[in-house]
Scaffold this motif. Structure first.
Motif, PDB file in Angstrom:
ATOM      1  N   GLU A  39      43.606  49.885  46.126  1.00  0.00           N
ATOM      2  CA  GLU A  39      43.329  49.140  47.348  1.00  0.00           C
ATOM      3  C   GLU A  39      41.886  48.645  47.337  1.00  0.00           C
ATOM      4  O   GLU A  39      41.067  49.113  46.548  1.00  0.00           O
ATOM      5  CB  GLU A  39      43.571  50.040  48.573  1.00  0.00           C
ATOM      6  N   VAL A  40      41.594  47.710  48.227  1.00  0.00           N
ATOM      7  CA  VAL A  40      40.227  47.195  48.345  1.00  0.00           C
ATOM      8  C   VAL A  40      39.446  48.069  49.318  1.00  0.00           C
ATOM      9  O   VAL A  40      39.901  48.341  50.427  1.00  0.00           O
ATOM     10  CB  VAL A  40      40.226  45.735  48.823  1.00  0.00           C
ATOM     11  N   LEU A  41      38.280  48.539  48.881  1.00  0.00           N
ATOM     12  CA  LEU A  41      37.412  49.353  49.731  1.00  0.00           C
ATOM     13  C   LEU A  41      36.248  48.489  50.200  1.00  0.00           C
ATOM     14  O   LEU A  41      35.421  48.041  49.401  1.00  0.00           O
ATOM     15  CB  LEU A  41      36.882  50.556  48.957  1.00  0.00           C
ATOM     16  N   ASN A  42      36.184  48.257  51.493  1.00  0.00           N
ATOM     17  CA  ASN A  42      35.097  47.481  52.074  1.00  0.00           C
ATOM     18  C   ASN A  42      33.906  48.409  52.321  1.00  0.00           C
ATOM     19  O   ASN A  42      34.001  49.337  53.123  1.00  0.00           O
ATOM     20  CB  ASN A  42      35.567  46.843  53.388  1.00  0.00           C
ATOM     21  N   ILE A  43      32.789  48.177  51.632  1.00  0.00           N
ATOM     22  CA  ILE A  43      31.612  49.034  51.810  1.00  0.00           C
ATOM     23  C   ILE A  43      30.380  48.200  52.167  1.00  0.00           C
ATOM     24  O   ILE A  43      29.250  48.529  51.781  1.00  0.00           O
ATOM     25  CB  ILE A  43      31.343  49.895  50.559  1.00  0.00           C
ATOM     26  N   GLN A  44      30.598  47.161  52.937  1.00  0.00           N
ATOM     27  CA  GLN A  44      29.487  46.277  53.305  1.00  0.00           C
ATOM     28  C   GLN A  44      28.455  46.976  54.183  1.00  0.00           C
ATOM     29  O   GLN A  44      27.262  46.653  54.124  1.00  0.00           O
ATOM     30  CB  GLN A  44      30.032  45.024  54.009  1.00  0.00           C
ATOM     31  N   GLU A  45      28.885  47.908  55.029  1.00  0.00           N
ATOM     32  CA  GLU A  45      27.932  48.670  55.837  1.00  0.00           C
ATOM     33  C   GLU A  45      27.209  49.712  54.992  1.00  0.00           C
ATOM     34  O   GLU A  45      26.044  50.022  55.223  1.00  0.00           O
ATOM     35  CB  GLU A  45      28.648  49.344  57.015  1.00  0.00           C
ATOM     36  N   LEU A  46      27.915  50.218  54.013  1.00  0.00           N
ATOM     37  CA  LEU A  46      27.354  51.244  53.141  1.00  0.00           C
ATOM     38  C   LEU A  46      26.154  50.724  52.365  1.00  0.00           C
ATOM     39  O   LEU A  46      25.138  51.415  52.216  1.00  0.00           O
ATOM     40  CB  LEU A  46      28.441  51.711  52.163  1.00  0.00           C
ATOM     41  N   ILE A  47      26.247  49.496  51.884  1.00  0.00           N
ATOM     42  CA  ILE A  47      25.183  48.970  51.026  1.00  0.00           C
ATOM     43  C   ILE A  47      23.921  48.602  51.812  1.00  0.00           C
ATOM     44  O   ILE A  47      22.897  48.271  51.220  1.00  0.00           O
ATOM     45  CB  ILE A  47      25.673  47.755  50.207  1.00  0.00           C
ATOM     46  N   LYS A  48      23.993  48.697  53.137  1.00  0.00           N
ATOM     47  CA  LYS A  48      22.805  48.446  53.960  1.00  0.00           C
ATOM     48  C   LYS A  48      21.939  49.691  54.106  1.00  0.00           C
ATOM     49  O   LYS A  48      20.790  49.606  54.541  1.00  0.00           O
ATOM     50  CB  LYS A  48      23.224  47.964  55.351  1.00  0.00           C
ATOM     51  N   LEU A  49      22.488  50.854  53.740  1.00  0.00           N
ATOM     52  CA  LEU A  49      21.780  52.119  53.931  1.00  0.00           C
ATOM     53  C   LEU A  49      20.651  52.293  52.925  1.00  0.00           C
ATOM     54  O   LEU A  49      20.735  51.840  51.778  1.00  0.00           O
ATOM     55  CB  LEU A  49      22.746  53.297  53.788  1.00  0.00           C
ATOM     56  N   GLU A  50      19.590  53.017  53.350  1.00  0.00           N
ATOM     57  CA  GLU A  50      18.523  53.370  52.425  1.00  0.00           C
ATOM     58  C   GLU A  50      19.052  54.279  51.326  1.00  0.00           C
ATOM     59  O   GLU A  50      18.579  54.232  50.185  1.00  0.00           O
ATOM     60  CB  GLU A  50      17.387  54.064  53.177  1.00  0.00           C
ATOM     61  N   GLN A  51      20.047  55.128  51.669  1.00  0.00           N
ATOM     62  CA  GLN A  51      20.634  56.033  50.678  1.00  0.00           C
ATOM     63  C   GLN A  51      21.282  55.247  49.541  1.00  0.00           C
ATOM     64  O   GLN A  51      21.261  55.679  48.384  1.00  0.00           O
ATOM     65  CB  GLN A  51      21.669  56.955  51.340  1.00  0.00           C
ATOM     66  N   TRP A  52      21.888  54.110  49.881  1.00  0.00           N
ATOM     67  CA  TRP A  52      22.508  53.268  48.855  1.00  0.00           C
ATOM     68  C   TRP A  52      21.459  52.765  47.878  1.00  0.00           C
ATOM     69  O   TRP A  52      21.650  52.784  46.659  1.00  0.00           O
ATOM     70  CB  TRP A  52      23.241  52.098  49.512  1.00  0.00           C
ATOM     71  N   LYS A  53      20.340  52.340  48.389  1.00  0.00           N
ATOM     72  CA  LYS A  53      19.281  51.760  47.560  1.00  0.00           C
ATOM     73  C   LYS A  53      18.632  52.803  46.658  1.00  0.00           C
ATOM     74  O   LYS A  53      18.001  52.459  45.655  1.00  0.00           O
ATOM     75  CB  LYS A  53      18.226  51.110  48.445  1.00  0.00           C
ATOM     76  N   LYS A  54      18.777  54.090  47.019  1.00  0.00           N
ATOM     77  CA  LYS A  54      18.151  55.161  46.238  1.00  0.00           C
ATOM     78  C   LYS A  54      19.110  55.793  45.228  1.00  0.00           C
ATOM     79  O   LYS A  54      18.710  56.679  44.469  1.00  0.00           O
ATOM     80  CB  LYS A  54      17.624  56.248  47.174  1.00  0.00           C
ATOM     81  N   LEU A  55      20.362  55.348  45.198  1.00  0.00           N
ATOM     82  CA  LEU A  55      21.340  55.929  44.284  1.00  0.00           C
ATOM     83  C   LEU A  55      20.970  55.658  42.828  1.00  0.00           C
ATOM     84  O   LEU A  55      20.485  54.580  42.481  1.00  0.00           O
ATOM     85  CB  LEU A  55      22.730  55.355  44.547  1.00  0.00           C
ATOM     86  N   ASP A  56      21.219  56.651  41.975  1.00  0.00           N
ATOM     87  CA  ASP A  56      21.090  56.470  40.532  1.00  0.00           C
ATOM     88  C   ASP A  56      22.420  56.056  39.914  1.00  0.00           C
ATOM     89  O   ASP A  56      22.445  55.254  38.979  1.00  0.00           O
ATOM     90  CB  ASP A  56      20.618  57.763  39.862  1.00  0.00           C
ATOM     91  N   SER A  57      23.521  56.632  40.413  1.00  0.00           N
ATOM     92  CA  SER A  57      24.815  56.320  39.818  1.00  0.00           C
ATOM     93  C   SER A  57      25.886  56.184  40.897  1.00  0.00           C
ATOM     94  O   SER A  57      25.805  56.804  41.962  1.00  0.00           O
ATOM     95  CB  SER A  57      25.224  57.389  38.800  1.00  0.00           C
TER      96      SER A  57
END
Length: 352
Positions: A216-234
């Protein structure tokens, strides 16, 4: 209280300094057992917050029960440092089961208690005492069989939401984020991830679809706005397709995910990013079955390898480090971007 054990010699009347010394001599399972003996000790331990020394926490949520698995320091060498507690719904309230160190099962009934709230309180009490960085936090809604009644699936959804909300309330109230190296979860949609991710410091994020037989398609447009997203390594996303721009992924070192459609432009953008960006390590992109046709024909290659009925077409590109090359490999419905040593380039292969 008998005359043999006068109240002034009771454990709970000991000075705080002595109590702290005693707690320092106990391991985490013993502290948790002590915590459940009476409200006074529970409150004292909750105030002192002795380190849980937790390495891995796995939480499995089912329609009528929640199981928590605690792996403590040195759990690989010491089997006793794995604690399993199961909270089950009963007509009377909540049944709690756990294994003692002699492998005998212990059971206790919490009358009139909701099993989700009971499990949440205990898990939160452990996390509140966590002072060191955890290796992994795994929160999973156990997937029911396909033939299970829809009403049971709805019950699981409500139970999972209730548990996530309880955990979110605690995490959001803490002044400091929970520090976790890896967060793993299976979700039905983005909102379930958003209960936890905004409130933890995490390096690696793994998301998988509980319905493993339907991509299925997972919509994560709100997720990528988080600071946690920007700090991910993997980032690893399994059994979901995503609709993300390549630029949304280029802060990562490692990535493993699937698109409904992969284009030549996406391949070229990733290739150039790997050639010019120093922190990238490995990206695996899944797409349609003819994905190997997407490499720009102006590049020399491919080098073809046959391994156990799997044909791999590889292109090699120069990078800034003279001893390394970028290897872009297409096989079946996936493309892998990774670096290799120049000496490992097969004889006859061209480096673009």
């Amino acid at each position: 209280m008998s005359a043999e054990y006068p109240s002034e010699k009771c454990l709970i009347t000991m000075p705080d300094v002595v109590m702290n010394k005693l707690l320092g001599l106990l391991d985490f399972p013993a502290v948790q057992c002590l915590r459940k003996t009476c409200p006074t000790l529970r409150n004292f331990i909750d105030d002192v917050k002795p380190n849980s020394a937790l390495i891995i926490l796995e939480i499995k949520v089912e329609p009528n029960c929640i199981t928590s698995l605690y792996y403590l320091e040195d759990f690989v060498e010491i089997k006793e440092n794995l604690i399993r507690i199961k909270y089950c719904k009963t007509p009377e309230g909540c049944s709690v089961e756990w294994d003692k160190r002699d492998n005998r099962q212990q059971k206790k009934l919490l009358e009139s208690d909701d099993f989700v709230d009971a499990a949440s309180k205990d898990i939160i009490s452990v996390l509140a005492n966590q002072k060191s960085v955890m290796e992994s936090l795994n929160v999973e809604a156990v997937s029911p069989p396909d033939d299970i009644l829809e009403e049971h699936k709805e019950i699981l959804h409500k139970v999972f939401e209730q548990f996530l909300s309880n955990l979110e309330s605690y995490l959001a109230s803490e002044p400091k984020s929970l520090n976790v190296k890896t967060f793993e979860t299976n979700v039905g949609d983005e909102t379930q991830i958003l209960h936890i991710l905004p409130h933890i410091d995490v390096g690696d994020l793994t998301i998988w679809n509980p319905n493993r037989y339907k991509v299925e398609v997972l919509n994560i447009q709100e997720l990528i706005k988080l600071e946690q997203w920007k700090k991910l390594d993997s980032l690893h996303i399994s059994c979901f397709c995503v609709d993300l721009k390549i630029e949304d992924l280029l802060h990562l070192k490692w990535c493993d995910l699937q698109y409904e459609t992969v284009s030549s432009d996406m391949i070229e953008e990733l290739k150039e990013a790997f050639r010019t960006t120093s922190h990238l390590e490995s990206f695996r992109i899944f797409g349609q079955s003819d994905i190997q046709q997407l490499m720009d024909p102006r590049y020399a290659g491919p080098h073809i390898e046959n391994r156990l009925y799997n044909v791999t077409n590889s292109w090699f590109f120069s990078v800034s480090a003279p001893e390394r090359v970028l290897k872009v490999s297409f096989s079946s419905s996936q493309v892998l971007f990774e670096f290799d040593l120049l000496v490992n380039v097969p004889e006859g292969a061209t480096i673009n």
